[in-house]
Motif scaffolding. Sequence first.
Motif, PDB file in Angstrom:
ATOM      1  N   GLY A   1      29.452  26.872  19.062  1.00  0.00           N
ATOM      2  CA  GLY A   1      29.884  28.219  19.404  1.00  0.00           C
ATOM      3  C   GLY A   1      31.401  28.296  19.533  1.00  0.00           C
ATOM      4  N   ASP A   2      31.845  29.253  20.289  1.00  0.00           N
ATOM      5  CA  ASP A   2      33.276  29.495  20.397  1.00  0.00           C
ATOM      6  C   ASP A   2      33.895  28.514  21.391  1.00  0.00           C
ATOM      7  OD1 ASP A   2      35.689  30.556  20.003  1.00  0.00           O
ATOM      8  OD2 ASP A   2      35.397  32.310  21.283  1.00  0.00           O
ATOM      9  N   GLU A   3      33.939  27.236  20.996  1.00  0.00           N
ATOM     10  CA  GLU A   3      34.518  26.228  21.878  1.00  0.00           C
ATOM     11  C   GLU A   3      35.629  25.506  21.123  1.00  0.00           C
ATOM     12  OE1 GLU A   3      31.673  23.861  24.321  1.00  0.00           O
ATOM     13  OE2 GLU A   3      30.231  24.825  23.011  1.00  0.00           O
ATOM     14  N   PRO A   4      36.850  26.005  21.254  1.00  0.00           N
ATOM     15  CA  PRO A   4      37.958  25.480  20.440  1.00  0.00           C
ATOM     16  C   PRO A   4      38.124  23.966  20.560  1.00  0.00           C
ATOM     17  CG  PRO A   4      38.642  27.423  21.646  1.00  0.00           C
ATOM     18  CD  PRO A   4      37.272  27.072  22.148  1.00  0.00           C
ATOM     19  N   ALA A   5      37.955  23.423  21.771  1.00  0.00           N
ATOM     20  CA  ALA A   5      38.200  21.990  21.949  1.00  0.00           C
ATOM     21  C   ALA A   5      37.202  21.165  21.146  1.00  0.00           C
ATOM     22  CB  ALA A   5      38.104  21.632  23.434  1.00  0.00           C
TER      23      ALA A   5
ATOM     24  N   SER B   1      39.680  15.876  -0.761  1.00  0.00           N
ATOM     25  CA  SER B   1      40.221  17.091  -0.147  1.00  0.00           C
ATOM     26  C   SER B   1      39.277  18.280  -0.283  1.00  0.00           C
ATOM     27  CB  SER B   1      41.559  17.435  -0.784  1.00  0.00           C
ATOM     28  OG  SER B   1      41.383  17.567  -2.178  1.00  0.00           O
ATOM     29  N   GLU B   2      38.279  18.170  -1.172  1.00  0.00           N
ATOM     30  CA  GLU B   2      37.404  19.323  -1.426  1.00  0.00           C
ATOM     31  C   GLU B   2      36.306  19.481  -0.378  1.00  0.00           C
ATOM     32  OE1 GLU B   2      37.744  21.486  -4.459  1.00  0.00           O
ATOM     33  OE2 GLU B   2      39.643  20.575  -3.902  1.00  0.00           O
ATOM     34  N   ILE B   3      36.244  18.560   0.584  1.00  0.00           N
ATOM     35  CA  ILE B   3      35.165  18.614   1.567  1.00  0.00           C
ATOM     36  C   ILE B   3      35.266  19.893   2.395  1.00  0.00           C
ATOM     37  CG2 ILE B   3      34.303  17.562   3.692  1.00  0.00           C
ATOM     38  CD1 ILE B   3      34.880  14.866   2.477  1.00  0.00           C
ATOM     39  N   GLU B   4      34.144  20.596   2.510  1.00  0.00           N
ATOM     40  CA  GLU B   4      34.149  21.841   3.273  1.00  0.00           C
ATOM     41  C   GLU B   4      33.597  21.617   4.669  1.00  0.00           C
ATOM     42  OE1 GLU B   4      32.255  25.187   1.430  1.00  0.00           O
ATOM     43  OE2 GLU B   4      32.906  24.505  -0.548  1.00  0.00           O
ATOM     44  N   LEU B   5      34.087  22.403   5.597  1.00  0.00           N
ATOM     45  CA  LEU B   5      33.561  22.361   6.962  1.00  0.00           C
ATOM     46  C   LEU B   5      33.310  23.786   7.400  1.00  0.00           C
ATOM     47  CD1 LEU B   5      32.976  21.204   9.796  1.00  0.00           C
ATOM     48  CD2 LEU B   5      35.422  21.202  10.208  1.00  0.00           C
ATOM     49  N   GLU B   6      32.062  24.065   7.801  1.00  0.00           N
ATOM     50  CA  GLU B   6      31.732  25.419   8.239  1.00  0.00           C
ATOM     51  C   GLU B   6      31.240  25.362   9.676  1.00  0.00           C
ATOM     52  OE1 GLU B   6      28.838  29.165   7.065  1.00  0.00           O
ATOM     53  OE2 GLU B   6      28.455  27.204   6.211  1.00  0.00           O
ATOM     54  N   PHE B   7      31.793  26.229  10.505  1.00  0.00           N
ATOM     55  CA  PHE B   7      31.309  26.335  11.876  1.00  0.00           C
ATOM     56  C   PHE B   7      30.384  27.546  11.975  1.00  0.00           C
ATOM     57  CE2 PHE B   7      35.269  23.975  12.702  1.00  0.00           C
ATOM     58  CZ  PHE B   7      34.716  22.929  13.415  1.00  0.00           C
ATOM     59  N   ILE B   8      29.245  27.349  12.590  1.00  0.00           N
ATOM     60  CA  ILE B   8      28.323  28.463  12.785  1.00  0.00           C
ATOM     61  C   ILE B   8      28.058  28.585  14.273  1.00  0.00           C
ATOM     62  CG2 ILE B   8      26.005  29.325  12.366  1.00  0.00           C
ATOM     63  CD1 ILE B   8      26.042  27.876   9.705  1.00  0.00           C
ATOM     64  N   ASP B   9      28.225  29.795  14.785  1.00  0.00           N
ATOM     65  CA  ASP B   9      27.893  30.032  16.187  1.00  0.00           C
ATOM     66  C   ASP B   9      26.397  30.295  16.272  1.00  0.00           C
ATOM     67  OD1 ASP B   9      27.548  30.885  18.756  1.00  0.00           O
ATOM     68  OD2 ASP B   9      29.416  32.017  18.824  1.00  0.00           O
ATOM     69  N   PRO B  10      25.638  29.381  16.865  1.00  0.00           N
ATOM     70  CA  PRO B  10      24.175  29.542  16.857  1.00  0.00           C
ATOM     71  C   PRO B  10      23.717  30.819  17.553  1.00  0.00           C
ATOM     72  CG  PRO B  10      24.833  27.663  18.219  1.00  0.00           C
ATOM     73  CD  PRO B  10      26.061  28.171  17.568  1.00  0.00           C
ATOM     74  N   ASP B  11      24.522  31.329  18.486  1.00  0.00           N
ATOM     75  CA  ASP B  11      24.122  32.566  19.163  1.00  0.00           C
ATOM     76  C   ASP B  11      24.303  33.779  18.258  1.00  0.00           C
ATOM     77  OD1 ASP B  11      23.695  30.953  21.277  1.00  0.00           O
ATOM     78  OD2 ASP B  11      25.641  31.332  22.199  1.00  0.00           O
ATOM     79  N   LEU B  12      25.319  33.711  17.404  1.00  0.00           N
ATOM     80  CA  LEU B  12      25.597  34.872  16.557  1.00  0.00           C
ATOM     81  C   LEU B  12      24.762  34.867  15.282  1.00  0.00           C
ATOM     82  CD1 LEU B  12      29.482  35.143  16.857  1.00  0.00           C
ATOM     83  CD2 LEU B  12      27.729  36.377  18.103  1.00  0.00           C
ATOM     84  N   GLU B  13      24.370  33.664  14.824  1.00  0.00           N
ATOM     85  CA  GLU B  13      23.630  33.602  13.569  1.00  0.00           C
ATOM     86  C   GLU B  13      22.328  32.828  13.745  1.00  0.00           C
ATOM     87  OE1 GLU B  13      25.843  33.134   9.923  1.00  0.00           O
ATOM     88  OE2 GLU B  13      27.620  32.706  11.096  1.00  0.00           O
TER      89      GLU B  13
END
Lengths: 250, 440
Positions: free
Chosen positions: B72-76, B93-105
């Motif tokens: 979720g929205d936890e910057p640290a 360098s092409e490696i992707e990183l996606e953050f998903i907030d489980p509460d929002l999605e």
Amino acid sequence: MMLAIAGRELRSLFLSPLAWTVLAVTGFIHAWVFLIQVDTWVDQLQPAFAGQPEAPGVTDMIAAPLFATAAMLLLLVVPLLTMRLISEERRSGTLRLLQSSPVAVWQVVMGKFLAILALLTIMVGVVALMPLSLQIGTQLDLGKWLSGALGLWLLVGAFAAAGLYMSSLTRQPVIAAITTFGLLLLLWMIDWASPGAEDAPLVAYLSIIGHFQNLTRGQVALSDVAYYLLFMGLFLGLAMHRLDAERLKS
Amino acid sequence: MKIDARTRWFNRAQNGVTVLLLLAVVIGLAVLSVRFDVTADWTAGARGSLSESSQTLVRDIDEPIRFVAFIGDEPALRERVDRIVDRYRQVESEIELEFIDPDLEPQRSREFGVTQAGEIFVQVGDQREAVDRFTEAGITNALARAARASDRFVVFAQGHGEPDPMGQANHDLGQLGQQLQDQGLQIQRVNIARDGIPDNTAVLVIAGSRGEWLPGEMDRVRRHVADGGHLLWLVDPYGNLMPELADKLGLGLPEATVKDETGQALGIDDPSMVLIFNYGDDSVTEPMEAVTLFPHVTMVDASGVDDWDRQPILSTSRDAWLVDLDGQRLGSGRFDLGMLMTRNLEDEDMEREQRVAVVGSTAFLSNAFIGNGANLELGQRLFNWVSADPVTLSVPVRSAPDRQLDLSRNAYTAIGVLFLMILPGLFLAAGLWVWWRRRR
């Protein structure tokens, strides 16, 4: 000649209480932050990380954050130190004398820059000494400490170059300080709207703090070091050009 | 030099050109520095960059690599994840990183089967693997699993009256097969007598054999096990209990069925329906909570196993009894309906664990029964366990050298006084002295 100007500039810096006061105040604030971090480490972090593989250590949790704090504090301090460098000379008329003397413009600019850089080196040295003192109680990650200190030194060098240029544009030191601060803050926050380098590589490259963060992680990349050297080169070059153009006009 | 309007204009133009030149040089050098970038890792033990084995792995993967982190929205926390993924980006360098907030999605979370925030997945192509420990070792091994998953074949032996893993009849295993394919396992039906066991078989499945096996076929199966191949063996008490294979593994599978009256609590009067309510503390069944139901099941006796580590699973109640196929009572007590067997194999540079799972029933996974209780979940867990990729890449754990700070009280005080009082005090005194001298 350049060194003579640097020496003169340094003398005048250290013969005014300003430099000493700034050193005392920044040293005190950094020590305060540093001691709080040491306390936090001893009381909370060390027990929390015990037994965790690949957990961070003293250098990661004390030195790196201290350098980050110093970067923020010096963003406020450096414009105050650089604001008088040229604007003061212009206001008191001594700039005219310098320009009509046989000293080359680049020597004037570099001399003043070296003087202010010497003062900032002392400041960075004091900050870097603090985590180093913990070596008596642990095995510091000296490579990471060194690259963080190098990063901080390059960063404040870039601050000073920008401040010197702004000081060459005006006769009011306060205006020089404010414009320097504004420019640096803009470059500091420039990538806040687009975090991550994927969607806006140029914006990420321009960020004055991103390259410093890589260095505080112990990753010494040619492009990050070059960024600061080029930054200094650009603003010192602009300052020389500005004074040169003025000399022709007069 | 006479200055008039023309030279002034000329000067101005010259000024502009100088600034442009300066900018061009700086931008050119900046582009070059990024294009021909080299990075040195100054951290102790190079712990800020990837180990050799991880680097080799990342270079060998030619499909796109993607990290998906349910944070979720936890910057640290996000920062920490980003930092570790950054080490992988230095290699690719092409490696992707996606953050998903489980509460929002929540729908994305369901798609990944996320149960709690903080879970992280790696995707190689369209193979997905969960990262169990967020350290370099954990990530690298998840990457390795995902990279190898696309050629993990689950081979069902056919040709002796086995139920069809793709079939829709009541006794077939089509529903289970569909589930396994949805998870990304490749299911193959192979006639071993005709085609042998393919080289890239991850797991050999022998489920519900009824007819006789040819001696040559049996040799192939035994060789597969001897060479360290994984095996999932589901027997059918009324079918072929394959004593040659049981002997090879040291197992005893009696021609009998286990009966238990645990089902009466749920209104099932037939004691040959054995219900399992409680599970052991093994890695496969331990997390399960719901009941599983076994029609016609025999026991697995592992007392003769010697060179395997074994872990019995699916134990009946203490009041179960065993009858042979003619209805003769053979004994009573607690019986194990399944067995997990492992042994470690040493290759030259990596350790593997060979896995064999045996369950005394096939019918519990058939289309007719798989919908009962947690039967489907148990089937999936068994297949996952036995087809898991227990090859572990050795990634050195590189810890910070300074995780322990031992400062005596005095040293701590000295550091505090030095930096907080003495140094600023000296600077201040010097400033005052300068000021005082200038006053005079």
